[in-house]
Design a protein around this motif. Structure first.
Motif, short mmCIF file in Angstrom:
data_model
loop_
_atom_site.label_atom_id
_atom_site.label_comp_id
_atom_site.label_asym_id
_atom_site.label_seq_id
_atom_site.Cartn_x
_atom_site.Cartn_y
_atom_site.Cartn_z
N LEU A 156 -10.14 -33.07 28.28
CA LEU A 156 -9.49 -31.77 28.47
C LEU A 156 -10.10 -30.70 27.57
CD1 LEU A 156 -5.79 -32.87 28.90
CD2 LEU A 156 -7.16 -31.61 30.57
N VAL A 157 -10.37 -31.03 26.31
CA VAL A 157 -10.98 -30.07 25.39
C VAL A 157 -12.36 -29.65 25.89
CG1 VAL A 157 -11.92 -29.76 23.06
CG2 VAL A 157 -9.65 -30.77 23.37
N THR A 158 -13.18 -30.63 26.22
CA THR A 158 -14.54 -30.35 26.69
C THR A 158 -14.52 -29.57 27.99
OG1 THR A 158 -15.34 -32.36 25.62
CG2 THR A 158 -16.74 -31.40 27.33
N THR A 159 -13.68 -29.97 28.92
CA THR A 159 -13.60 -29.29 30.21
C THR A 159 -13.08 -27.86 30.04
OG1 THR A 159 -13.24 -31.41 31.32
CG2 THR A 159 -12.63 -29.43 32.54
N THR A 160 -12.13 -27.67 29.16
CA THR A 160 -11.61 -26.32 28.91
C THR A 160 -12.69 -25.43 28.32
OG1 THR A 160 -9.39 -27.22 28.54
CG2 THR A 160 -9.79 -24.97 27.79
N ALA A 163 -7.40 -16.36 30.42
CA ALA A 163 -6.96 -17.65 29.88
C ALA A 163 -6.10 -18.40 30.89
CB ALA A 163 -6.19 -17.44 28.58
N GLU A 164 -5.25 -17.69 31.60
CA GLU A 164 -4.40 -18.33 32.60
C GLU A 164 -5.23 -18.89 33.77
OE1 GLU A 164 -1.51 -15.32 33.54
OE2 GLU A 164 -0.39 -15.71 31.69
N GLU A 165 -6.26 -18.15 34.18
CA GLU A 165 -7.13 -18.65 35.25
C GLU A 165 -7.91 -19.88 34.80
OE1 GLU A 165 -9.43 -15.88 37.55
OE2 GLU A 165 -7.97 -14.29 37.18
N ASN A 177 2.90 -36.20 32.66
CA ASN A 177 2.96 -36.51 31.23
C ASN A 177 1.75 -35.93 30.49
OD1 ASN A 177 5.37 -37.91 31.48
ND2 ASN A 177 4.38 -39.89 31.69
N VAL A 178 0.58 -36.10 31.06
CA VAL A 178 -0.64 -35.56 30.45
C VAL A 178 -0.56 -34.03 30.40
CG1 VAL A 178 -3.14 -35.26 30.76
CG2 VAL A 178 -2.10 -37.51 31.06
N TYR A 179 -0.09 -33.43 31.48
CA TYR A 179 0.04 -31.97 31.54
C TYR A 179 0.95 -31.46 30.42
CZ TYR A 179 1.45 -27.35 33.13
OH TYR A 179 1.72 -26.01 33.18
N TYR A 180 2.16 -31.99 30.32
CA TYR A 180 3.12 -31.51 29.33
C TYR A 180 2.67 -31.80 27.90
CZ TYR A 180 6.24 -30.21 33.05
OH TYR A 180 6.77 -29.61 34.16
N LYS A 181 1.93 -32.86 27.72
CA LYS A 181 1.46 -33.22 26.39
C LYS A 181 0.31 -32.30 25.93
CE LYS A 181 -0.35 -37.15 23.80
NZ LYS A 181 -0.82 -38.54 23.88
N ASN A 182 -0.49 -31.80 26.87
CA ASN A 182 -1.71 -31.08 26.52
C ASN A 182 -1.76 -29.61 26.91
OD1 ASN A 182 -3.63 -33.32 25.51
ND2 ASN A 182 -2.71 -34.17 27.35
N LYS A 183 -0.74 -29.11 27.58
CA LYS A 183 -0.81 -27.75 28.12
C LYS A 183 -0.97 -26.68 27.04
CE LYS A 183 4.15 -26.95 28.62
NZ LYS A 183 5.19 -26.55 29.57
N PHE A 184 -0.32 -26.83 25.90
CA PHE A 184 -0.43 -25.81 24.86
C PHE A 184 -1.82 -25.79 24.24
CE2 PHE A 184 4.16 -26.81 24.90
CZ PHE A 184 4.62 -25.56 25.31
N ASN A 185 -2.40 -26.96 24.04
CA ASN A 185 -3.75 -27.04 23.48
C ASN A 185 -4.78 -26.46 24.43
OD1 ASN A 185 -5.52 -27.76 21.34
ND2 ASN A 185 -6.09 -29.62 22.45
N VAL A 186 -4.67 -26.78 25.72
CA VAL A 186 -5.59 -26.24 26.71
C VAL A 186 -5.47 -24.72 26.78
CG1 VAL A 186 -6.11 -26.15 29.20
CG2 VAL A 186 -5.71 -28.36 28.07
#
Length: 95
Positions: A64-68, A37-39, A13-22
Motif C-alpha cells: 500500500l505504501v509503495t503503490t500510494t 489526494a482523494e483521487e 479490514n485492510v481498508y479500515y486498518k490502512n486508510k489513514f496512512n494511505v
C-alpha cells in the motif's frame, strides 16, 4: 461463509486498518491538495481491490505504501502536463 464474502471482509479490514496512512501519504505527495489526494486514495484502493488475491498479506502495508507513492507520483506528473482551460481559451484566440 463463502469465499467471496471472506475476501470482502478481509478487504474491508485492510481498508479500515490502512486508510489513514494511505490518505496521509497521498496528501504529502500531492502537496496537501485535498482533491488530488482523494483521487490518489481512491485509485490505490481500486488497485488493491483488483489485485487483492495476489498481494501477500504479510506485505500488504508495504504494498500500500509503495503503490500510494507510485500512484501519487504518476498522478502529479500527469496533472503537471495538463493544460488548464484558461490556457486553452487563450491559445484558441490566437487562431
Amino acid at each position: 461463509m463463502s469465499f467471496q464474502n471472506k475476501n470482502k471482509k478481509e478487504f474491508e479490514n485492510v481498508y479500515y486498518k490502512n486508510k489513514f496512512n494511505v490518505y496521509r501519504i497521498a496528501m504529502d505527495y500531492s502537496g496537501s491538495h485535498k482533491e488530488s489526494a482523494e483521487e490518489i486514495f481512491q485509485e490505490v484502493f481500486l488497485k488493491l481491490y483488483t489485485h487483492f488475491d495476489t498481494v501477500d498479506e504479510e506485505y500488504m502495508a508495504a504494498w500500500l505504501v509503495t503503490t500510494t507513492k507510485n500512484t501519487a507520483i504518476n498522478y502529479m506528473k500527469k496533472r503537471a502536463r495538463e493544460c488548464p482551460k484558461a490556457d486553452i481559451e487563450l491559445f484558441s484566440d490566437l487562431y
